[in-house]
Design an enzyme around this catalytic site. Structure first.
Site, PDB file in Angstrom:
ATOM      1  N   GLN A 164       0.806  -1.162  -0.056  1.00  0.00           N
ATOM      2  CA  GLN A 164      -0.015   0.036   0.261  1.00  0.00           C
ATOM      3  C   GLN A 164       0.949   1.181   0.023  1.00  0.00           C
ATOM      4  OE1 GLN A 164      -2.650  -1.763   3.589  1.00  0.00           O
ATOM      5  NE2 GLN A 164      -3.426   0.361   2.843  1.00  0.00           N
ATOM      6  N   HIS A 165      -0.012   2.100  -0.242  1.00  0.00           N
ATOM      7  CA  HIS A 165       0.676   3.766   0.061  1.00  0.00           C
ATOM      8  C   HIS A 165       1.867   4.485  -0.899  1.00  0.00           C
ATOM      9  CE1 HIS A 165      -1.357   3.164   3.327  1.00  0.00           C
ATOM     10  NE2 HIS A 165      -0.598   2.279   4.183  1.00  0.00           N
TER      11      HIS A 165
ATOM     12  N   ASP B 228      -1.868  -4.829  -0.447  1.00  0.00           N
ATOM     13  CA  ASP B 228      -1.992  -6.242  -0.083  1.00  0.00           C
ATOM     14  C   ASP B 228      -2.538  -6.530   1.122  1.00  0.00           C
ATOM     15  OD1 ASP B 228      -0.507  -4.649   1.666  1.00  0.00           O
ATOM     16  OD2 ASP B 228       1.423  -5.621   1.413  1.00  0.00           O
TER      17      ASP B 228
HETATM   18  O1  5SP Z   1       1.825   0.134   5.163  1.00  0.00           O
HETATM   19  C1  5SP Z   1       1.160  -0.772   5.354  1.00  0.00           C
HETATM   20  C2  5SP Z   1      -0.330  -0.995   5.680  1.00  0.00           C
HETATM   21  O2  5SP Z   1      -0.790   0.470   5.776  1.00  0.00           O
HETATM   22  C3  5SP Z   1       2.138  -2.166   4.818  1.00  0.00           C
HETATM   23  O3  5SP Z   1       1.269  -3.357   5.290  1.00  0.00           O
HETATM   24  C4  5SP Z   1       2.402  -2.317   3.412  1.00  0.00           C
HETATM   25  O4  5SP Z   1       1.146  -2.585   2.851  1.00  0.00           O
HETATM   26  C5  5SP Z   1       3.529  -3.172   3.251  1.00  0.00           C
HETATM   27  O5  5SP Z   1       3.163  -4.471   3.161  1.00  0.00           O
HETATM   28  P1  5SP Z   1       4.209  -5.733   3.170  1.00  0.00           P
HETATM   29  O6  5SP Z   1       5.209  -5.538   2.185  1.00  0.00           O
HETATM   30  O7  5SP Z   1       4.875  -5.716   4.441  1.00  0.00           O
HETATM   31  O8  5SP Z   1       3.539  -6.715   3.098  1.00  0.00           O
END
Ligand code: 5SP
Ligand code: ADP
Length: 507
Positions: A80-81, A243
């Protein structure tokens, strides 16, 4: 059959989902490098994501020898983000700043203050979600402030999964789940929030993707992308999502009462809600939309396997020796505590925090205790999220663990003991890729249906809803020991918070 793609922070997983037989036929993993030269900087080249996706798709197709004509659709999940910016010729302007990039901390803090002065209310009150430094907003502000020439060239602003979908279909569209993690999306109305965009740049709104519903297809695979991946053109590409949104689908977490815990680079806890909930006073809860048409309150930590991997590499502990080394130390690691904030902290919301080890003695400063202390540290930090959810009235009696860490039985057992909850290790720990494939099936069915919207629940595999997988019950005696250790740990966390509070981006 459907392909699920999950572009995580450490790499991309691809999974081939056989709907008819409800089974995963093959998976693949390809790593992507991280740019990490300045303090707080965490960036990736979007072309690395494309290359990893290509290698992964080709891998699973070769492994299974499934004909390309059998693939009916693709679903994309991604971290995300992250901020991806394209110019008028669709060239990526600069590497994507990721969710874990904290360079924008000070700029975001100033902006949140300016927003409140300008409009008379807090941004979080207007969009229904507090905005931590992980969100896209701060990254956009950072580019505007530090790279004005890059900012001036922006024609399209995207999230990682939007970028992959744009490459696949040529359509510039997004969906509410991932969009809700930008900081400029109204999570109640599920639309872009114009006042915040206007405060950054009057033209910004026109540079954002169209928002479609989660059950809709984002488009169809264009000819060039099909050739790149070795697939047939014109198959459905689903709306996709972040994700965590896809992991919720991939763990059957699409109705209230369940909680999914992800042990990836980040740690997350998420739970589905049919309506947006008011989390005033609970600023650590990210009240996201889901990618199923509902909402997905989530709590995230910044450091999980990134910190553990750093400790492991330093001590030369191979991943295959992880469980044995962990079990060679007892709960509490003989008094050794690790505060694993190697990349700052998100829970507590202290992006400027630094990691620490405390309580070292000649007896406990050993590899097993040190490993256990960091695994306990990341877990204690993440489990604080369960307390916060409970305080907000969201209760659970079991937790489903996914992500890379779910491969460790010892760690999952530790989580059962720390939380006092029954832990489920699903048969498919790559839940985001599985969720993406299931969502692709859903969007495929909806793109073929001109009648009412096809509901998602009947498309989930039976084994997902019946919680098949391994369940681990907490050991009451160990849970009792952990209760005190957990309290002692968080008392130490509280003592450390004051040091970093000034730098935290709060409204
Ligand atoms: O910033 C967040 C949720 O807000 C993280 O969960 C990212 O979405 C990254 O996910 P992973 O790579 O650690 O699975
Ligand atoms: N058997 C295992 N035991 C403990 N940790 C593991 C195991 N297998 C994988 N991991 C951890 O999971 C990490 C990858 O997690 P993953 O969820 O794929 O991350 P992300 O989605 O952020 O890219 C690895 O770097 C490793 O630390």
């Amino acid at each position: 059959m459907f392909l699920g793609i999950d572009c995580g922070t450490q790499g991309t997983k691809v999974l081939l989902w056989d709907v008819e037989n409800q089974q995963v036929l093959a998976t693949s993993f390809h790593a992507h490098p991280l740019l990490n030269e300045r303090p707080g900087q965490k960036e990736q080249h979007p072309t690395d994501w494309l290359n990893a996706m290509r290698a992964g798709v080709r891998d699973v197709m070769e492994k299974t020898a499934v004909g390309r004509d059998k693939i009916l659709g693709i679903g994309v999940s991604a971290q995300q983000h992250g901020l991806v910016i394209l110019d008028q010729n669709d060239r990526v302007i600069r590497p994507a700043k990721l969710w874990c990039d904290t360079e924008s901390t000070a700029g975001l803090k100033r902006f949140l203050h300016d927003y409140q002065s300008m409009y008379g209310h807090r941004l979080s009150a207007d969009i229904g979600i507090p905005v931590p430094v992980a969100f896209t907003l701060g990254k956009l502000l950072w580019v505007k402030q530090h790279e004005s020439a890059h900012f001036a060239r922006i024609d399209k602003v995207m999230l990682p999964h939007d970028y992959l979908n744009y490459f696949l279909t040529g359509n510039f569209r997004t969906e509410p789940g991932d969009a809700s993690g930008t900081g400029y999306f109204d999570t109640r109305l599920k639309t872009w929030h114009t006042p915040v965009l206007a405060l950054i740049d009057p033209t910004l709104h026109s540079k954002l993707p169209e928002v479609i519903a989660s059950h809709q297809a984002q488009g169809f695979l264009r000819v060039e992308a099909a050739a790149y991946l070795g697939l047939s053109a014109d198959i459905v590409v689903s709306s996709g999502g972040g994700d965590n949104m896809m992991s919720a689908i991939g763990t059957g977490n699409i109705a209230p009462g369940r909680v999914t815990m992800s042990l990836g680079t980040s740690g997350t806890l998420s739970t589905c809600q049919p309506e947006q909930i008011d989390c005033s006073g609970f600023e650590d809860i990210n009240t996201f939309c889901s990618s199923t048409g509902a909402w997905l309150p989530l709590i995230s930590t910044m450091n999980v396997t990134n910190s553990i991997n750093t400790y492991r590499q330093l001590m030369d502990i191979d991943i295959k020796d992880f469980d044995n080394t962990l079990m060679a130390s007892q709960p509490g690691a003989e008094g050794l505590f690790s505060f694993p904030w190697l990349n700052g902290a998100r829970l507590p919301n202290l992006p400027g925090a630094r990691g620490e080890i405390s309580g070292m003695t000649m007896a406990n400063f050993t590899k097993p205790h040190l490993l256990r202390s960091v695994v306990e540290g990341v877990t204690f930090n993440l489990c604080k999220g369960i307390e916060i959810f409970n305080a907000r009235g969201l209760m659970f009696d079991s937790v489903t663990i996914i992500g890379g860490g779910a491969n460790s039985r010892a760690w999952c057992g530790m989580i059962a003991d720390i939380t006092g909850l029954t832990v489920t290790r699903p048969a498919v720990p790559d839940a985001a890729a599985l969720g993406a494939a299931i969502q692709a099936h859903w969007c495929f069915r909806n793109s073929a249906s001109h009648a009412e919207t096809v509901p998602l629940p009947p498309l989930l595999p039976e084994w997902l809803t019946s919680e098949q997988g391994e369940t681990i019950a907490p050991d009451p005696a160990i849970s009792e020991r952990y209760r005190q250790i957990y309290q002692n740990y968080h008392a130490e966390v509280d003592k450390r918070k004051a040091r970093y509070l000034d730098e935290s981006p709060s409204e």
